[in-house]
Design a protein around this motif. Structure first.
Motif, PDB file in Angstrom:
ATOM      1  N   LEU A  51       1.241   2.769  -7.538  1.00 58.27           N
ATOM      2  CA  LEU A  51       0.231   3.817  -7.493  1.00 58.27           C
ATOM      3  C   LEU A  51       0.233   4.691  -8.748  1.00 58.27           C
ATOM      4  O   LEU A  51       1.285   5.014  -9.292  1.00 58.27           O
ATOM      5  N   SER A  52      -0.954   5.093  -9.140  1.00 52.71           N
ATOM      6  CA  SER A  52      -1.109   6.106 -10.178  1.00 52.71           C
ATOM      7  C   SER A  52      -0.661   7.460  -9.622  1.00 52.71           C
ATOM      8  O   SER A  52      -0.637   7.679  -8.412  1.00 52.71           O
ATOM      9  N   THR A  75      -3.540   9.518  -7.092  1.00 49.46           N
ATOM     10  CA  THR A  75      -3.915   8.630  -5.995  1.00 49.46           C
ATOM     11  C   THR A  75      -4.260   9.420  -4.744  1.00 49.46           C
ATOM     12  O   THR A  75      -3.562  10.365  -4.378  1.00 49.46           O
ATOM     13  N   GLN A 121       4.256   7.167  -0.918  1.00 46.38           N
ATOM     14  CA  GLN A 121       3.721   5.865  -0.542  1.00 46.38           C
ATOM     15  C   GLN A 121       4.408   5.341   0.723  1.00 46.38           C
ATOM     16  O   GLN A 121       3.745   4.884   1.663  1.00 46.38           O
ATOM     17  N   VAL A 131      -7.593   3.135  -0.797  1.00 49.06           N
ATOM     18  CA  VAL A 131      -6.737   3.706  -1.836  1.00 49.06           C
ATOM     19  C   VAL A 131      -7.592   3.966  -3.074  1.00 49.06           C
ATOM     20  O   VAL A 131      -8.179   3.051  -3.647  1.00 49.06           O
ATOM     21  N   CYS A 132      -7.670   5.235  -3.471  1.00 51.12           N
ATOM     22  CA  CYS A 132      -8.496   5.645  -4.608  1.00 51.12           C
ATOM     23  C   CYS A 132      -7.584   6.167  -5.715  1.00 51.12           C
ATOM     24  O   CYS A 132      -6.831   7.119  -5.499  1.00 51.12           O
ATOM     25  N   GLN A 133      -7.670   5.557  -6.895  1.00 50.71           N
ATOM     26  CA  GLN A 133      -6.801   5.942  -8.001  1.00 50.71           C
ATOM     27  C   GLN A 133      -7.627   6.320  -9.229  1.00 50.71           C
ATOM     28  O   GLN A 133      -8.641   5.696  -9.531  1.00 50.71           O
ATOM     29  N   ASP A 134      -7.184   7.363  -9.916  1.00 54.42           N
ATOM     30  CA  ASP A 134      -7.761   7.772 -11.205  1.00 54.42           C
ATOM     31  C   ASP A 134      -9.270   7.980 -11.147  1.00 54.42           C
ATOM     32  O   ASP A 134     -10.012   7.557 -12.027  1.00 54.42           O
TER      33      ASP A 134
END
Length: 208
Positions: free
Chosen positions: A197-198, A201, A155, A173-176
């Protein structure tokens, strides 16, 4: 002659993104190898399992032992086998003559589908397990940069890259992706620095 190892891309996470070809290969296998969460999802009860974490060499040795007993192996990998996966060391150790590879839907594919964007000119780099050695100067000509993240060190690296790169616009930001906890946020550098963040990510930086 059927190859003894099948490397199966299991998609971005949700079972509905597993291909029919992958499910058929799972049904034909005797021993299952992969991350614990994939074994839990796809390995049938009662079948031998070889969990894979940080000890890749240990897992490869266990696979070799199963092969010597004539077992058919399914190697379960997240996303697509061609993108930062266990497929590379497996094929290097046992050879393509022993391995079939079934592609899967990667989180990158799903990300660009969610965003409705073409990704022909995207540059994909991983900062998931270790930080890249690439500099902002080396990436200056990239129009769409995709970074596989997942921990606080990556990060901070993304923030420093974004600021030194000098690109206008925001981070996506794209998570899960594909999971019930899926989130897609468009943020600036300051907002990104404050996000938790996951481990799943992906960050997209696009030039204006």
């Amino acid at each position: 002659m059927t190859k003894k190892i099948t490397v199966i891309g299991c998609g971005p996470g949700a079972p509905e993104y597993m291909t029919r070809a992958g499910l058929q290969a799972i049904a034909n296998a005797d021993v299952f190898c992969g991350a614990t969460h994939l074994l839990k999802l796809y390995a049938p009860e009662g079948k031998p399992r070889i969990p894979v974490a940080s000890d890749i060499e240990g897992a490869l040795a266990a696979m070799a032992s199963a092969l010597s007993e004539g077992k058919r192996l399914a190697v379960l990998v997240s996303g697509d086998p061609g993108l930062c996966s266990l497929a590379a060391p497996v094929i290097q150790r046992f050879g393509l003559e022993t391995c079939d590879v079934i592609p899967g839907i990667s989180s990158i594919q799903l990300l660009f589908a969610r965003l409705g964007l073409d990704w022909m000119e995207a540059r994909i780099i991983s900062a998931h397990k270790s930080l890249p050695t690439l500099s902002a100067t080396e990436l200056a000509s990239v129009k769409t940069l995709v970074i596989l993240c997942g921990h606080h060190i990556s990060q901070q690296w993304v923030i420093e890259l974004y600021l030194s790169w000098g690109k206008a616009g925001k981070l996506v930001v794209c998570q899960d992706l594909s999971l019930p906890t899926e989130r897609i946020d468009e943020v600036d550098g300051e907002m990104f620095s404050k996000m938790k963040l996951s481990s799943r990510t992906i960050v997209v930086i696009r030039s204006s």
